[in-house]
Scaffold this active site. Structure first.
Site, PDB file in Angstrom:
ATOM      1  N   CYS A 115       0.816  -1.225   0.000  1.00 34.41           N
ATOM      2  CA  CYS A 115       0.000   0.000   0.000  1.00 34.41           C
ATOM      3  C   CYS A 115       0.848   1.274   0.000  1.00 34.41           C
ATOM      4  O   CYS A 115       0.353   2.347  -0.329  1.00 34.41           O
ATOM      5  CB  CYS A 115      -0.964   0.003   1.174  1.00 34.41           C
ATOM      6  SG  CYS A 115      -2.089  -1.399   1.133  1.00 34.41           S
ATOM      7  N   HIS A 252      -3.198   7.368   1.987  1.00 38.68           N
ATOM      8  CA  HIS A 252      -3.601   6.062   1.458  1.00 38.68           C
ATOM      9  C   HIS A 252      -4.985   5.746   2.015  1.00 38.68           C
ATOM     10  O   HIS A 252      -5.255   5.954   3.199  1.00 38.68           O
ATOM     11  CB  HIS A 252      -2.588   4.999   1.889  1.00 38.68           C
ATOM     12  CG  HIS A 252      -3.091   3.608   1.692  1.00 38.68           C
ATOM     13  ND1 HIS A 252      -3.604   3.178   0.484  1.00 38.68           N
ATOM     14  CD2 HIS A 252      -3.193   2.555   2.544  1.00 38.68           C
ATOM     15  CE1 HIS A 252      -3.992   1.922   0.612  1.00 38.68           C
ATOM     16  NE2 HIS A 252      -3.755   1.525   1.846  1.00 38.68           N
ATOM     17  N   ASN A 282     -10.080  -0.046  -0.447  1.00 33.84           N
ATOM     18  CA  ASN A 282      -8.616   0.037  -0.399  1.00 33.84           C
ATOM     19  C   ASN A 282      -8.055  -0.571  -1.687  1.00 33.84           C
ATOM     20  O   ASN A 282      -8.128  -1.781  -1.885  1.00 33.84           O
ATOM     21  CB  ASN A 282      -8.117  -0.732   0.829  1.00 33.84           C
ATOM     22  CG  ASN A 282      -6.604  -0.673   0.994  1.00 33.84           C
ATOM     23  OD1 ASN A 282      -5.889  -0.278   0.082  1.00 33.84           O
ATOM     24  ND2 ASN A 282      -6.130  -1.086   2.156  1.00 33.84           N
TER      25      ASN A 282
HETATM   26  N1  ACO Z   1     -18.589  -8.484   8.750  1.00 35.16           N
HETATM   27  C1  ACO Z   1     -19.124  -8.741   9.950  1.00 35.16           C
HETATM   28  N2  ACO Z   1     -18.407  -9.051  11.033  1.00 35.16           N
HETATM   29  C2  ACO Z   1     -17.070  -9.089  10.887  1.00 35.16           C
HETATM   30  C3  ACO Z   1     -16.438  -8.831   9.666  1.00 35.16           C
HETATM   31  C4  ACO Z   1     -17.253  -8.523   8.562  1.00 35.16           C
HETATM   32  N3  ACO Z   1     -16.749  -8.247   7.351  1.00 35.16           N
HETATM   33  N4  ACO Z   1     -15.106  -8.933   9.834  1.00 35.16           N
HETATM   34  C5  ACO Z   1     -14.902  -9.254  11.124  1.00 35.16           C
HETATM   35  N5  ACO Z   1     -16.081  -9.366  11.763  1.00 35.16           N
HETATM   36  C6  ACO Z   1     -16.329  -9.676  13.154  1.00 35.16           C
HETATM   37  C7  ACO Z   1     -15.214 -10.467  13.788  1.00 35.16           C
HETATM   38  O1  ACO Z   1     -15.330 -11.833  13.470  1.00 35.16           O
HETATM   39  C8  ACO Z   1     -15.410 -10.169  15.250  1.00 35.16           C
HETATM   40  O2  ACO Z   1     -16.440 -10.979  15.714  1.00 35.16           O
HETATM   41  P1  ACO Z   1     -16.341 -11.649  17.197  1.00 35.16           P
HETATM   42  O3  ACO Z   1     -16.278 -10.480  18.132  1.00 35.16           O
HETATM   43  O4  ACO Z   1     -17.591 -12.440  17.280  1.00 35.16           O
HETATM   44  O5  ACO Z   1     -15.083 -12.451  17.178  1.00 35.16           O
HETATM   45  C9  ACO Z   1     -15.910  -8.738  15.245  1.00 35.16           C
HETATM   46  O6  ACO Z   1     -16.389  -8.482  13.918  1.00 35.16           O
HETATM   47  C10 ACO Z   1     -14.852  -7.733  15.587  1.00 35.16           C
HETATM   48  O7  ACO Z   1     -13.669  -8.040  14.827  1.00 35.16           O
HETATM   49  P2  ACO Z   1     -12.383  -7.164  14.934  1.00 35.16           P
HETATM   50  O8  ACO Z   1     -11.351  -7.699  13.989  1.00 35.16           O
HETATM   51  O9  ACO Z   1     -12.008  -6.986  16.357  1.00 35.16           O
HETATM   52  O10 ACO Z   1     -12.955  -5.788  14.370  1.00 35.16           O
HETATM   53  P3  ACO Z   1     -12.294  -4.383  14.363  1.00 35.16           P
HETATM   54  O11 ACO Z   1     -13.152  -3.441  15.081  1.00 35.16           O
HETATM   55  O12 ACO Z   1     -10.841  -4.439  14.726  1.00 35.16           O
HETATM   56  O13 ACO Z   1     -12.396  -4.012  12.823  1.00 35.16           O
HETATM   57  C11 ACO Z   1     -11.041  -3.918  10.834  1.00 35.16           C
HETATM   58  C12 ACO Z   1     -11.738  -4.818  11.855  1.00 35.16           C
HETATM   59  C13 ACO Z   1     -12.090  -3.098  10.115  1.00 35.16           C
HETATM   60  C14 ACO Z   1     -10.302  -4.798   9.844  1.00 35.16           C
HETATM   61  C15 ACO Z   1     -10.075  -2.988  11.605  1.00 35.16           C
HETATM   62  O14 ACO Z   1      -9.245  -3.708  12.461  1.00 35.16           O
HETATM   63  C16 ACO Z   1      -9.233  -2.215  10.664  1.00 35.16           C
HETATM   64  O15 ACO Z   1      -9.709  -1.332   9.985  1.00 35.16           O
HETATM   65  N6  ACO Z   1      -7.909  -2.486  10.609  1.00 35.16           N
HETATM   66  C17 ACO Z   1      -7.048  -1.876   9.648  1.00 35.16           C
HETATM   67  C18 ACO Z   1      -6.865  -2.847   8.583  1.00 35.16           C
HETATM   68  C19 ACO Z   1      -6.693  -2.233   7.246  1.00 35.16           C
HETATM   69  O16 ACO Z   1      -7.181  -1.168   6.915  1.00 35.16           O
HETATM   70  N7  ACO Z   1      -5.995  -2.962   6.429  1.00 35.16           N
HETATM   71  C20 ACO Z   1      -5.817  -2.569   5.097  1.00 35.16           C
HETATM   72  C21 ACO Z   1      -4.516  -3.054   4.616  1.00 35.16           C
HETATM   73  S1  ACO Z   1      -3.234  -2.205   5.388  1.00 35.16           S
HETATM   74  C22 ACO Z   1      -3.268  -0.738   4.839  1.00 35.16           C
HETATM   75  O17 ACO Z   1      -3.690  -0.481   3.735  1.00 35.16           O
HETATM   76  C23 ACO Z   1      -2.768   0.307   5.698  1.00 35.16           C
END
Ligand code: ACO
Length: 325
Positions: A115, A252, A282
């Site tokens: 990224c 980004h 993304n």
């Molecule tokens: N739909 C519904 N529920 C979901 C989904 C989905 N797509 N994905 C995960 N869940 C659930 C999980 O299973 C979990 O359930 P549980 O509590 O029963 O176990 C719950 O939602 C919470 O999951 P978390 O992973 O703790 O959710 P979080 O609030 O951390 O959000 C996310 C996840 C959106 C990925 C967040 O961590 C994030 O934005 N991280 C940054 C990642 C990113 O942007 N990566 C891109 C690549 S890197 C870059 O470009 C910089």
């Protein structure tokens, strides 16, 4: 004394035709529009058609950037393509794009920093220009992340989309002050100790197949806000520019909450932030040039304005660039 700078003289963007909404994804996997929108700001993404390759997206964006600069492929003597989803293991996707553009001289190669790829590619082209090894460079960010997603993994597949953006750079001489147009600074970082936070579980030397993206979302989030704000502060300090002078912050586009957190840390209001995450999702190395091209085309970015780019990606890699438009 004059100083040689790389000036942005054209931008272009290309998105595939097919739009996939959150509701459409929710029919295939256990997710919802409400979950995706509230956690990420993403409402839809563009997905490349069968047989539509990263190079096809890159070629379309590059042609638009060349048109915008009133140039053709034969005017370019350096082509740098940022991608983590190349058409083939080799040759570089840059050479496929080069051929299509009718560019027959100079160098063409890919840069792989996930990224952060566009910021890395921009810094590379800028350094070639400043060293006198290129006069005119084309920098492309192009990705088909849809091909490396595990579409059964709801924690990753909802986050990404396909697309491409491009920027033409030309060497210009100026007085060397921050009031002159051109790229004023680039800062790049990497720390391979964070490999497991974001990687693809395959490749030609390990499994022999392309593999799928794996991510520890929470950890990426934490490092994202912290490192992206720090690398912008580093750039502002190096150039002596205060954050208040930033006209456009173009981060980004990974996640709206990461962008909001980073801009808050930098004291930048939402009116100065370019956001495409809601429509593009993304697109990895394509996200910054897509956003820049959009904001340049609709007249938000004006000549003389200060534009700050920043990114973080797999590796981890991260970096920033400051441009006077
Ligand atoms: N739909 C519904 N529920 C979901 C989904 C989905 N797509 N994905 C995960 N869940 C659930 C999980 O299973 C979990 O359930 P549980 O509590 O029963 O176990 C719950 O939602 C919470 O999951 P978390 O992973 O703790 O959710 P979080 O609030 O951390 O959000 C996310 C996840 C959106 C990925 C967040 O961590 C994030 O934005 N991280 C940054 C990642 C990113 O942007 N990566 C891109 C690549 S890197 C870059 O470009 C910089």
């Amino acid at each position: 004394m004059t100083t040689r700078r790389s000036c942005a003289v054209g931008t272009g963007a290309y998105l595939p035709e097919r739009v996939v909404t959150n509701d459409e994804l929710a029919k295939r996997i256990d997710t919802s529009d409400e979950w995706i929108t509230s956690r990420t700001g993403i409402r839809q993404r563009y997905i490349a058609a069968d047989g539509e390759l990263t190079s096809d997206l890159g070629i379309a964006a590059a042609r638009r950037a060349l048109d915008d600069a009133s140039m053709t492929g034969s005017d370019i003597d350096l082509l740098v393509v940022a991608t983590s989803t190349p058409d083939e293991t080799f040759p570089a996707t840059a050479t496929v794009i080069q051929k299509a553009l009718g560019m027959t001289r100079g160098a063409a190669f890919d840069v792989q920093a996930v990224c952060s790829g566009f910021v890395y590619a921009l810094a590379t082209a800028d350094n070639f220009i400043k060293a006198g090894q290129a006069e005119t460079a084309l920098v492309v960010g192009a990705e088909t992340f849809s091909r490396i997603l595990d579409w059964t993994d709801r924690t990753t597949c909802v986050l990404f989309g396909d697309g491409a953006g491009a920027m033409v750079l030309r060497a210009e001489d100026g007085a060397g002050t921050t009031a002159d147009r051109g790229i004023l600074s680039t800062h790049l970082h990497a720390d391979g100790r964070y490999h497991d936070m974001l990687y693809v579980d395959g490749g030609p030397s390990s499994t022999g197949s392309a593999g799928y993206l794996r991510m520890q979302g929470r950890e990426v989030f934490r490092h994202g806000v912290e490192k992206m704000a720090a690398v912008v502060e580093e750039a502002l300090e190096a150039t002596g520019l205060p954050a208040e002078q930033i006209d456009w912050f173009i981060p980004h586009q990974a996640n709206k909450r990461i962008i909001d957190g980073t801009s808050r840390k930098l004291g930048l209001g939402p009116e100065r932030v370019v956001m495409t995450i809601d429509r593009h999702a993304n697109t990895s190395a394509a996200s910054i040039p897509l956003a820049v091209a959009e904001a340049a085309a609709d007249g938000r970015i004006q000549a003389g304005q200060l534009v700050v780019l920043e990114a973080l990606g797999g590796g981890l890699t991260w970096g920033s660039a400051i441009l006077r438009w």
